[in-house]
Enzyme design. Structure first.
Site, mmCIF file in Angstrom:
data_model
loop_
_atom_site.group_PDB
_atom_site.id
_atom_site.type_symbol
_atom_site.label_atom_id
_atom_site.label_comp_id
_atom_site.label_asym_id
_atom_site.label_seq_id
_atom_site.Cartn_x
_atom_site.Cartn_y
_atom_site.Cartn_z
ATOM 1 N N ASN A 44 -5.689 2.072 -13.707
ATOM 2 C CA ASN A 44 -4.698 1.201 -13.081
ATOM 3 C C ASN A 44 -3.316 1.789 -13.305
ATOM 4 O O ASN A 44 -3.064 2.405 -14.343
ATOM 5 C CB ASN A 44 -4.774 -0.194 -13.733
ATOM 6 C CG ASN A 44 -3.772 -1.164 -13.155
ATOM 7 O OD1 ASN A 44 -3.598 -1.262 -11.934
ATOM 8 N ND2 ASN A 44 -3.084 -1.902 -14.017
ATOM 9 N N GLU A 83 6.116 6.231 -10.440
ATOM 10 C CA GLU A 83 4.684 5.924 -10.314
ATOM 11 C C GLU A 83 4.027 6.894 -9.333
ATOM 12 O O GLU A 83 2.917 7.373 -9.552
ATOM 13 C CB GLU A 83 4.474 4.503 -9.767
ATOM 14 C CG GLU A 83 4.822 3.403 -10.731
ATOM 15 C CD GLU A 83 4.548 2.031 -10.121
ATOM 16 O OE1 GLU A 83 3.554 1.866 -9.403
ATOM 17 O OE2 GLU A 83 5.355 1.119 -10.362
ATOM 18 N N HIS A 93 0.478 0.540 -13.837
ATOM 19 C CA HIS A 93 1.232 -0.678 -14.150
ATOM 20 C C HIS A 93 2.702 -0.312 -14.288
ATOM 21 O O HIS A 93 3.041 0.683 -14.944
ATOM 22 C CB HIS A 93 0.714 -1.299 -15.453
ATOM 23 C CG HIS A 93 1.372 -2.601 -15.783
ATOM 24 N ND1 HIS A 93 1.022 -3.780 -15.156
ATOM 25 C CD2 HIS A 93 2.378 -2.907 -16.628
ATOM 26 C CE1 HIS A 93 1.787 -4.763 -15.620
ATOM 27 N NE2 HIS A 93 2.618 -4.258 -16.521
ATOM 28 N N GLY A 119 0.799 -1.227 0.000
ATOM 29 C CA GLY A 119 0.000 0.000 0.000
ATOM 30 C C GLY A 119 0.828 1.272 0.000
ATOM 31 O O GLY A 119 0.345 2.331 0.411
HETATM 32 C C1 GAR Z 1 3.113 -0.887 -7.773
HETATM 33 O O1 GAR Z 1 4.429 -0.810 -8.221
HETATM 34 C C2 GAR Z 1 2.182 -1.111 -8.968
HETATM 35 O O2 GAR Z 1 2.648 -0.564 -10.138
HETATM 36 C C3 GAR Z 1 2.185 -2.606 -9.059
HETATM 37 O O3 GAR Z 1 2.160 -3.053 -7.740
HETATM 38 C C4 GAR Z 1 2.893 -2.136 -6.918
HETATM 39 C C5 GAR Z 1 2.079 -1.858 -5.678
HETATM 40 O O4 GAR Z 1 2.897 -1.466 -4.629
HETATM 41 N N1 GAR Z 1 1.034 -3.049 -9.806
HETATM 42 C C6 GAR Z 1 1.095 -4.015 -10.689
HETATM 43 O O5 GAR Z 1 2.122 -4.641 -10.916
HETATM 44 C C7 GAR Z 1 -0.209 -4.313 -11.402
HETATM 45 N N2 GAR Z 1 -0.009 -5.139 -12.536
HETATM 46 P P1 GAR Z 1 2.230 -0.968 -3.256
HETATM 47 O O6 GAR Z 1 1.371 -2.094 -2.698
HETATM 48 O O7 GAR Z 1 3.393 -0.680 -2.346
HETATM 49 O O8 GAR Z 1 1.422 0.253 -3.558
#
Ligand code: GAR
Length: 188
Positions: free
Chosen positions: A98, A170, A100, A15
């Protein structure tokens, strides 16, 4: 801009992206009105610490109702590792985005998440990596692209060092993109 635009954030893991969205909500003119998780994960405590209602559910009818109850205008998938059912994609078309961790359409699809994406980037010998915000459609990672940021792949990168560089971008890209959408689109 409507400063009371409500977003829901869906998360399944640490999160850290959710935390950025919470920390920057005032600055970017949206409000995190609901956090949805599909499993017990640290994102729940982050929401609770910020006094944001949470829902842990895999029942999409219940989730859909919660979105309406909380007057959500935009759903943001931030590390949410469940497939969104087709009927939700249709009902909330152009209202679910989303983030990614790749330059879509590269390194996408079912099973491509988190550090696995950067493993694929390094295995492919890419010299540039990055992240993409896109609308969610029934095709995994297949919805139209809204915004992208690139980062260099450095000679000594490991999946973890590259992942950290991408995640930093991101966290810049996502709040700004949400603010842009809220300004441009007449949300729901
Ligand atoms: C993020 O880097 C996001 O881009 C990735 O999961 C991570 C979440 O981190 N999402 C994907 O790979 C979706 N295909 P977080 O739980 O620390 O926010």
């Amino acid at each position: 801009m409507n400063t009371t635009s409500n977003i829901a954030v869906f998360a399944s893991g640490a999160g850290t992206t959710l935390q950025t969205l919470i920390d920057e909500q005032l600055q970017h003119g949206y409000r995190v009105a609901l956090v949805v998780t599909n499993r017990d994960c640290p994102a729940i405590a982050r929401a609770q610490n910020a006094h944001i209602p949470t829902l842990l559910s895999k029942d999409w009818t219940e989730i859909d109702q919660a979105l309406t109850q909380h007057d959500v205008q935009l759903v943001v998938l931030a590390g949410f590792l469940a497939i969104i059912p087709e009927w939700i994609c249709h009902k909330w078309e152009k209202h679910i985005i989303n983030i990614h961790p790749s330059l879509l359409p590269k390194h996408s699809g079912k099973g491509m998440y988190g550090v696995r994406v950067q493993e694929a980037v390094l295995a492919a010998g890419d010299t540039t990596a990055g992240c993409t915000v896109h609308y969610v459609s029934a095709e995994v990672d297949g919805g139209s692209i809204i915004a992208q940021t690139t980062v260099p792949v450095l000679p000594n990168d490991t999946p973890d060092t590259l992942s950290a560089r991408v995640q930093q971008e991101e966290k810049r890209l996502l709040p700004r993109t949400i603010a842009d959408i809220m300004q441009k689109v007449n949300c729901k």
